[in-house]
Write a protein that holds these residues in place. Structure first.
Motif, PDB file in Angstrom:
ATOM      1  N   VAL A  16       0.711  -1.287  -0.219  1.00 51.28           N
ATOM      2  CA  VAL A  16      -0.007   0.143   0.055  1.00 51.28           C
ATOM      3  C   VAL A  16       0.924   1.139   0.058  1.00 51.28           C
ATOM      4  O   VAL A  16       0.820   2.199  -0.957  1.00 51.28           O
ATOM      5  N   GLU A  17       1.846   1.237   0.922  1.00 48.64           N
ATOM      6  CA  GLU A  17       2.575   2.625   1.218  1.00 48.64           C
ATOM      7  C   GLU A  17       3.506   3.139  -0.109  1.00 48.64           C
ATOM      8  O   GLU A  17       3.265   4.175  -0.663  1.00 48.64           O
ATOM      9  N   PRO A  18       4.015   2.235  -0.976  1.00 50.88           N
ATOM     10  CA  PRO A  18       4.887   2.339  -2.115  1.00 50.88           C
ATOM     11  C   PRO A  18       3.784   2.875  -3.091  1.00 50.88           C
ATOM     12  O   PRO A  18       4.047   3.821  -3.914  1.00 50.88           O
ATOM     13  N   ILE A  76      -9.567 -11.023  -9.092  1.00 50.96           N
ATOM     14  CA  ILE A  76      -8.669 -10.718  -7.697  1.00 50.96           C
ATOM     15  C   ILE A  76      -9.117 -11.699  -6.479  1.00 50.96           C
ATOM     16  O   ILE A  76     -10.687 -11.800  -6.688  1.00 50.96           O
ATOM     17  N   ARG A  77      -8.379 -12.278  -5.747  1.00 50.73           N
ATOM     18  CA  ARG A  77      -8.895 -13.158  -4.627  1.00 50.73           C
ATOM     19  C   ARG A  77      -9.310 -12.362  -3.359  1.00 50.73           C
ATOM     20  O   ARG A  77      -8.698 -11.276  -3.265  1.00 50.73           O
ATOM     21  N   GLU A 132      -8.225  -6.709   0.354  1.00 47.18           N
ATOM     22  CA  GLU A 132      -8.063  -5.482   1.436  1.00 47.18           C
ATOM     23  C   GLU A 132      -7.075  -4.711   1.064  1.00 47.18           C
ATOM     24  O   GLU A 132      -7.317  -3.273   1.295  1.00 47.18           O
ATOM     25  N   ALA A 133      -6.014  -4.709   0.784  1.00 51.15           N
ATOM     26  CA  ALA A 133      -4.684  -3.967   0.333  1.00 51.15           C
ATOM     27  C   ALA A 133      -5.210  -3.140  -0.843  1.00 51.15           C
ATOM     28  O   ALA A 133      -5.129  -1.919  -0.817  1.00 51.15           O
ATOM     29  N   LYS A 153     -19.462  -3.907  -5.039  1.00 48.59           N
ATOM     30  CA  LYS A 153     -20.016  -3.135  -3.973  1.00 48.59           C
ATOM     31  C   LYS A 153     -18.902  -2.484  -2.906  1.00 48.59           C
ATOM     32  O   LYS A 153     -18.890  -1.562  -2.656  1.00 48.59           O
ATOM     33  N   ARG A 154     -17.869  -3.432  -2.661  1.00 47.66           N
ATOM     34  CA  ARG A 154     -16.920  -2.737  -1.692  1.00 47.66           C
ATOM     35  C   ARG A 154     -15.947  -1.734  -2.396  1.00 47.66           C
ATOM     36  O   ARG A 154     -15.417  -0.792  -1.694  1.00 47.66           O
ATOM     37  N   LEU A 155     -15.784  -1.947  -3.394  1.00 46.13           N
ATOM     38  CA  LEU A 155     -15.075  -1.027  -4.498  1.00 46.13           C
ATOM     39  C   LEU A 155     -15.714   0.260  -4.467  1.00 46.13           C
ATOM     40  O   LEU A 155     -15.053   1.508  -4.272  1.00 46.13           O
TER      41      LEU A 155
END
Ligand code: SAM
Ligand code: DTB
Ligand code: SF4
Length: 300
Positions: free
Chosen positions: A58-60, A85-86, A92-93, A121-123
Motif C-alpha cells: 500500500v505505502e509505495p 482478484i482473490r 483488502e490492500a 460493491k466494496r470497491l
C-alpha cells in the motif's frame, strides 16, 4: 478530412473548453496472469511473462500516487494482472490503495479482471471512481485473441460495475489483425451501452516480443485518428483516451488524435510494463497544442 471535421464539431459542442485529462498508470501486480490474451506481456501463456516481480504494497503505491499528483496527474489508475482478484489480503490492500488515492484528492481507477457483485460493491464503498475492463476487440474477432474467458463474462463484470454505481472505463486495442468491420463492431457494442461508458480507452497494440502478436505490423497513426474520431462521434460525452501506442508516434500524429476528440492521455514514463513518452515531452506536447490539462477539484 470530413471525419475529422465532424468529430471536432461533435467534440467542441459536447465538451466545451477543450481540456485533456492526465491519468497516471501503475502496475501493482505484474505478470503471472492465468488468462491467455494474445497481446499481453503479462500472460503466463506467453514467453514474455515478467516473473518474479513482487506485488507492491500500500505505502509505495500511495507514494507513487502522490508523485503523480505533484507532476500534474488528475487520475491514478492501478493495474493487477489477475483473471479475478482473490478475496482476503490482496483485496483488502487494494481497497486501502483506493481509499488512499481518494484522500489525495485524485480520481481512483483500477483494473483487476473479473469481479463478483460483492467485490464491486466494496470497491464503490471505498470510493472507487472507475473500473477499467476492456472488451478489447469485436465479439467476432475475440476468440482469436483470448480463449480463457468469454466476451459474455466481460460484459457481466461490466454490468456489475454499473450496478454498483462505479463509472465504466471500457475500450479496446487496434492492430491485432482485425478488419475495419471488427473495429466498427467494437465501437457499436460500446455505443449501444446505455449509458455509454464514461471512459473509452483506445489502445494501439504494443507488439511485445514473446507474445503471439509480436510480429504484427505497427499501427498507422492515422488509423488511430480514425478510430478516435468515430468513437468521439458515437459517444460525444465519453472521455476518449488516447492510450497505449504513443511512444512511437510523432507529435503530429498525437495532435491529430487530440483534434479527433481524444481528451485524455496516460501520463508518466511507463504504462504497465511498456514505455510511454516522458512527462516533459508530454508537457511540451500539450503546451504546443494549446491544450490545458484538467485541473478541477475531483468530486467527492
Ligand atoms: N488483468 C486485467 C484485465 O485484463 O482486465 C487488467 C490489466 S490489462 C493489462 C488492461 C488492458 O491493457 C487490457 O485489457 C488491454 O486492453 C490493454 N493492453 C494490454 N497489453 C497491451 C498491449 N500490448 N498493447 C496495447 N494494449 C494492451
Ligand atoms: C488501457 O486500456 N490501457 C492501459 C490501461 N487500460 C490499464 C494499459 C496499457 C498497457 C500496455 C501494455 C503494457 O504496458 O503492459
Ligand atoms: Fe494481461 Fe489482463 Fe489478459 Fe491477464 S487478463 S493476460 S493481465 S490483459
Amino acid at each position: 478530412m470530413d471525419l475529422l471535421w465532424r468529430a471536432q464539431a461533435v467534440h467542441r459542442e459536447a465538451n466545451p473548453g477543450y481540456r485533456v485529462q492526465l491519468a497516471s498508470l501503475l502496475s501493482v501486480k505484474t505478470g503471472g496472469c492465468e488468462e491467455d490474451c494474445a497481446y499481453c506481456p503479462q500472460s503466463m501463456h506467453n514467453s514474455s511473462d515478467v516473473t518474479g516481480r513482487p506485488e507492491l504494497e500500500v505505502e509505495p503505491v500511495l507514494a507513487r500516487a502522490r508523485a503523480a499528483k505533484e507532476a500534474g496527474a488528475h487520475r491514478f489508475c492501478m493495474g493487477w494482472a489477475w483473471r479475478d482478484i482473490r478475496d482476503g489480503a490482496p483485496f483488502e490492500a487494494m481497497l486501502a490503495m483506493v481509499r488512499g488515492v481518494r484522500e489525495l484528492g485524485m480520481e481512483a481507477c483500477c483494473t483487476l479482471g473479473l469481479l463478483n457483485e460483492t467485490q464491486a460493491k466494496r470497491l464503490e464503498e471505498a470510493g472507487l471512481h472507475a473500473y477499467n475492463h476492456n472488451l478489447d476487440t469485436s465479439p467476432e474477432h475475440y476468440d482469436r485473441i483470448i480463449t480463457t474467458r468469454t466476451y459474455q463474462e466481460r460484459l457481466e463484470t461490466l454490468q456489475r460495475v454499473r450496478r454498483a454505481g462505479i463509472s465504466m472505463c471500457c475500450g479496446g486495442i487496434i492492430g491485432m489483425g482485425e478488419s475495419l468491420t471488427d473495429r466498427a463492431s467494437l465501437l457499436q457494442v460500446l455505443a449501444s451501452m446505455d449509458p455509454h461508458p464514461e471512459s473509452v480507452p483506445i489502445n494501439a497494440l504494443v507488439a511485445v516480443e514473446g507474445t503471439p502478436l509480436e510480429d504484427q505490423p505497427s499501427v498507422d497513426p492515422l488509423e488511430l485518428v480514425r478510430m478516435i474520431a468515430v468513437a468521439r462521434i458515437l459517444m460525444p460525452h465519453s472521455r476518449v483516451r488516447l492510450s497505449a501506442g504513443r511512444e512511437t508516434m510523432s507529435r503530429e500524429g498525437q495532435v491529430l488524435c487530440l483534434l479527433a476528440g481524444a481528451d485524455s492521455i496516460f501520463y508518466g514514463d511507463t504504462l504497465l510494463t511498456t514505455g510511454n513518452p516522458d512527462v516533459q515531452a508530454d508537457q511540451e506536447l500539450l503546451a504546443l497544442a494549446g491544450v490545458n490539462p484538467w485541473r478541477d477539484q475531483v468530486p467527492a
